[in-house]
Design an enzyme around this catalytic site. Structure first.
Site, PDB file in Angstrom:
ATOM      1  N   THR A  23      -4.070  -3.632   4.227  1.00  0.00           N
ATOM      2  CA  THR A  23      -3.218  -2.931   5.464  1.00  0.00           C
ATOM      3  C   THR A  23      -3.414  -1.519   5.173  1.00  0.00           C
ATOM      4  OG1 THR A  23      -1.230  -2.937   6.848  1.00  0.00           O
ATOM      5  CG2 THR A  23      -0.608  -2.674   4.314  1.00  0.00           C
ATOM      6  N   CYS A  29       7.150   1.815   6.975  1.00  0.00           N
ATOM      7  CA  CYS A  29       6.742   0.582   7.075  1.00  0.00           C
ATOM      8  C   CYS A  29       6.626   0.021   5.524  1.00  0.00           C
ATOM      9  CB  CYS A  29       5.754  -0.193   7.666  1.00  0.00           C
ATOM     10  SG  CYS A  29       5.714   0.310   9.541  1.00  0.00           S
ATOM     11  N   HIS A  46       3.172  -6.622   6.882  1.00  0.00           N
ATOM     12  CA  HIS A  46       3.313  -5.363   6.947  1.00  0.00           C
ATOM     13  C   HIS A  46       4.538  -5.108   8.005  1.00  0.00           C
ATOM     14  CE1 HIS A  46       1.392  -1.215   8.297  1.00  0.00           C
ATOM     15  NE2 HIS A  46       2.667  -0.970   8.693  1.00  0.00           N
TER      16      HIS A  46
END
Lengths: 161, 204
Positions: A23, A29, A46
């Site tokens: 990711t 996040c 995520h």
């Protein structure tokens, strides 16, 4: 043949060795990598927000720490992972802007990390390593072959946890 | 029940938001042009309603280094506003303003950083004052908060705010400049109640 599978924002994916989950540009996040060392099945989520029950519009399971982790586990079990052998590595939850305000919404990175740890603890999933907080973005790659998590940041050397 | 659902914005609302973006970006460009004392051309802003996972792609990928300048908004309209540009474009702007010749590999000096912050301030101020005039609503912005990092990481902050109300984010892209064209991105994130106020005040 090793494939690299991308996980976007508010997204999750699962794979088996030797594939790699990645990711890009995690900010506030949190990237959650779950792994079953016996079957080498891994999953990555995520997540953007700590708690789906606080938000009305919560149809996207991958957006929240609680529903995201549960969905990730479900998909990994479907692939053949052993629920009791799952371990975790987490990264992200940075504070990207140096707000002077103590407003709760500005502490979202910390809250995401806290929620993630709490949920994993409740599920009795051991957190082997974490690279969280601070003020910089991270790109992460999880290697399902050996369970390493690579962390890339701007202006710092790469790091495995 | 709120009038606006960001996951299902109809074409009228889209037009209004585009027009707000257009006027805001126009004013911001004029302000910038006066600041660097040069003519700046502006393209028609693109208004995009994007899914989170596609958000960073439009900037050139989640790992593209960018500068983000964030303001929190209070008053009749509360929420956040962000002005973002690629790091290479930030160098172009700073060079125009301070007369240097720094590039992507170079560190910004204290002076450069403060210039950038001021550029952000002026651009956002012009943008918000046009929105305020148009809607006759009071909008008070905070001091600018600046951060340089990967696009995905910077965008996570407004994305999370959007995430609280829906699954999409509204991005206004405006290009300025002729030869070494600079792209700037405005991200306006009013709270849901404020969307209603904006649309109401425009008679929609």
């Amino acid at each position: 043949m090793q494939n690299t599978i991308k996980v976007g924002m508010a997204d999750l994916n699962v794979c088996v060795a030797p594939d790699v989950l990645t990711t890009l540009g995690l900010g506030s996040c949190v990237g959650i990598a779950l792994y079953d060392p016996s079957s080498k099945i891994s999953g990555m989520a995520h997540i953007m927000l700590p708690d789906s029950t606080q938000i009305k519009n919560n149809s996207n399971l991958a957006k929240f720490a609680d529903t995201g982790i549960n969905e990730l586990i479900a998909q990994m079990i479907k692939l053949g992972a052993n629920r009791n052998k799952l371990v975790a590595k987490i990264a992200g939850g940075a504070q990207m802007f140096a707000f002077t305000s103590t407003n709760e919404t500005m502490r979202i990175g910390d809250r995401n990390v806290e929620a993630t740890i709490k949920i994993l603890n409740n599920l009795k999933i051991n957190i082997l390593a974490q690279e969280t907080g601070a003020t910089y973005g991270r790109t992460i790659e999880f290697y399902s072959e050996d369970g390493r998590l690579l962390i890339k940041t701007i202006g710092k050397p790469n790091k495995y946890i | 029940m709120s009038k606006v659902n960001l996951d299902d914005v109809d074409s009228l609302h889209m037009d209004v938001l585009r027009e707000i973006g257009n006027i805001g970006a126009g004013n911001a460009t004029t302000a910038l042009s006066q600041m660097i004392n040069a003519r700046i051309d502006m393209g028609v802003p693109q208004v995009n309603l994007l899914e989170f996972k596609d958000l960073a792609e439009i900037i050139g990928g989640a790992e593209t280094p960018v500068v983000g300048i964030l303001f929190s908004l209070e008053g009749d309209v509360s929420g956040m506003m962000m002005f973002m540009l690629e790091l290479k474009d930030a160098h172009v702007l700073v060079n125009l303003l301070c007369g240097g010749d720094s590039g992507v590999g170079d560190e910004f000096t204290e002076m450069d950083l403060s210039a950038l912050q001021e550029i952000g301030n002026i651009i956002a101020g012009a943008y918000l004052s046009s929105l305020s005039t148009l809607t006759n609503l009071l909008i008070i912005s905070s001091v600018p908060y600046m951060s340089m990092d990967m696009a995905g990481a910077i965008l996570s902050v407004p994305a999370i705010e959007f995430g609280k109300v829906g699954d999409k984010a509204l991005l206004i892209e405006s290009c300025f400049g002729e030869e070494d064209s600079i792209s700037g991105y405005f991200i306006l994130i009013p709270e849901l109640a404020s969307y209603d106020k904006i649309l109401n005040s425009l008679g929609i």
